[in-house]
Design a protein around this motif. Structure first.
Motif, mmCIF file in Angstrom:
data_model
loop_
_atom_site.group_PDB
_atom_site.id
_atom_site.type_symbol
_atom_site.label_atom_id
_atom_site.label_comp_id
_atom_site.label_asym_id
_atom_site.label_seq_id
_atom_site.Cartn_x
_atom_site.Cartn_y
_atom_site.Cartn_z
ATOM 1 N N LYS A 182 1.257 -1.172 0.038
ATOM 2 C CA LYS A 182 0.301 -0.303 -0.204
ATOM 3 C C LYS A 182 0.835 0.896 0.038
ATOM 4 N N LYS A 196 -7.911 6.266 2.324
ATOM 5 C CA LYS A 196 -7.806 4.785 2.528
ATOM 6 C C LYS A 196 -8.729 3.597 1.724
ATOM 7 N N SER A 197 -9.912 4.236 1.663
ATOM 8 C CA SER A 197 -10.531 3.404 0.531
ATOM 9 C C SER A 197 -10.168 3.966 -0.596
ATOM 10 N N ASP A 200 -7.066 0.513 -0.962
ATOM 11 C CA ASP A 200 -7.772 -0.064 -0.864
ATOM 12 C C ASP A 200 -8.159 -0.420 -2.492
ATOM 13 N N TYR A 203 -4.764 -1.149 -4.617
ATOM 14 C CA TYR A 203 -4.511 -2.027 -4.401
ATOM 15 C C TYR A 203 -5.308 -3.232 -5.059
ATOM 16 N N THR A 226 0.525 -8.038 2.437
ATOM 17 C CA THR A 226 -0.251 -7.495 3.229
ATOM 18 C C THR A 226 -0.403 -7.809 4.550
ATOM 19 N N ASP A 228 -3.937 -7.171 5.760
ATOM 20 C CA ASP A 228 -4.714 -6.364 5.249
ATOM 21 C C ASP A 228 -6.218 -7.850 4.909
ATOM 22 N N MET A 231 -7.731 -7.763 2.515
ATOM 23 C CA MET A 231 -6.935 -7.939 0.976
ATOM 24 C C MET A 231 -6.408 -9.378 0.507
#
Length: 306
Positions: A182, A196-197, A200, A203, A226, A228, A231
């Motif tokens: 990221k 952040k949205s 993401d 990504y 990542t 997350d 993800m």
């Protein structure tokens, strides 16, 4: 605000001198790295290898000031690869361009990285990390130059950069080996998505674009850097549906973060590689790790009172 504070701290010379002297800071950083020496790093690589988890090793450091220092970096990474091979470990190496001479000139960096890529042949991928946006164009040029000589070279792309999709498209016909992250540097909103949205969403789009290329028979590799779950879950399923095995896809997670998630991935048969960092130049790197995951601040706070 907390993220901006840590990113500011990562570039503050006074803090970089003072905070590493604090015992609680040194204790807290052990969550993210096994120690400052290569022997510490390889010891953990050996332990993880026994659990079926290959590793990626990087020596912390950036923006060296002389060509002589870059040669020391080359010698150290040569030692990493030779010792890992002697120990029978599945270890790949990740380097920072400014640790290998990008500030001293493109030719210096290219010669150094090419030398390491040649030594890494048969030992896996030599990964070129991506630093702040002021180095993005030079790092892409470095990758292309070394890639013309050595196929076992990989590149990190950062999904928070607005230019990332265009950069991927410019590389995709090379059959690139890409580690997608990221991004962990402080960047202005005209260069990087502030929300952040959006980071993401970019990504996910970048990962799927490269997976589609691989599923269609294109050359290359994708490492998802990542932790997350938003993800990892969808993209692991996407990779499985595309028929991508560990030779073309893996999750890449940092040592010490999300250990339960790492074990779960191994149990599920998802290809995983763990990044281990070592060295004494850890302060800026550590501040960026806290900026990425502010929840880790509570770990630091607890360390202060032990």
């Amino acid at each position: 605000m907390m993220r901006r504070t840590f990113l500011w701290a990562s570039t503050n010379p006074w803090l970089s001198r003072r905070l590493p002297e604090r015992r609680f800071v040194r204790r807290a950083v052990r969550k993210f790295m096994p120690g400052e020496t290569l022997e510490h790093a390889l010891g953990e690589a050996d332990r993880l290898g026994g659990e079926g988890v290959p590793t990626l090793i990087t020596m912390l450091g950036e923006n060296v000031e002389t060509v002589e220092e870059t040669r020391g970096t080359v010698a150290e990474y040569t030692r990493v690869m030779e010792l890992a091979e002697e120990m029978g470990l599945d270890v790949e190496v990740s380097i920072k361009p400014t640790h290998l001479g990008l500030d001293q000139g493109a030719d210096v960096a290219c010669d150094n990285v090419s030398e390491l890529a040649a030594q890494a042949r048969g030992r896996g991928t030599l990964w070129i990390d991506m630093e702040g946006s002021e180095y993005t164009e030079a790092t892409l040029s470095l990758f292309r130059a070394v890639r013309s000589r050595h196929e076992n070279i990989g590149l990190c792309l950062q999904s928070y950069l607005r230019r990332a999709a265009e950069d991927l498209e410019s590389l995709i016909e090379l059959g690139p080996r890409i580690r997608l992250v990221k991004g962990a540097y402080s960047e202005p909103p005209d260069l990087a998505f502030p929300a952040k949205s959006d980071v993401d969403a970019n990504y996910l789009a970048l990962a799927r674009r490269l997976m589609d290329h691989l599923a269609d028979g294109g050359d290359g590799f994708l490492g998802l850097g990542t932790h997350d779950p938003a993800m990892i879950g969808p993209l692991s399923e996407y990779a499985a549906a595309a028929g991508l095995d560990g030779g073309r896809f893996e999750i890449e997670m940092l040592y010490g973060i999300g250990r339960r998630d790492q074990r779960r991935l191994v149990w599920n048969g998802t290809p995983l590689r763990v990044l281990i960092s070592y060295g004494d130049a850890w302060f800026a790197w550590y501040m960026r790790r806290l900026a990425e995951r502010p929840a880790n601040v509570w770990f630091v706070a607890r360390s202060m009172f032990r």
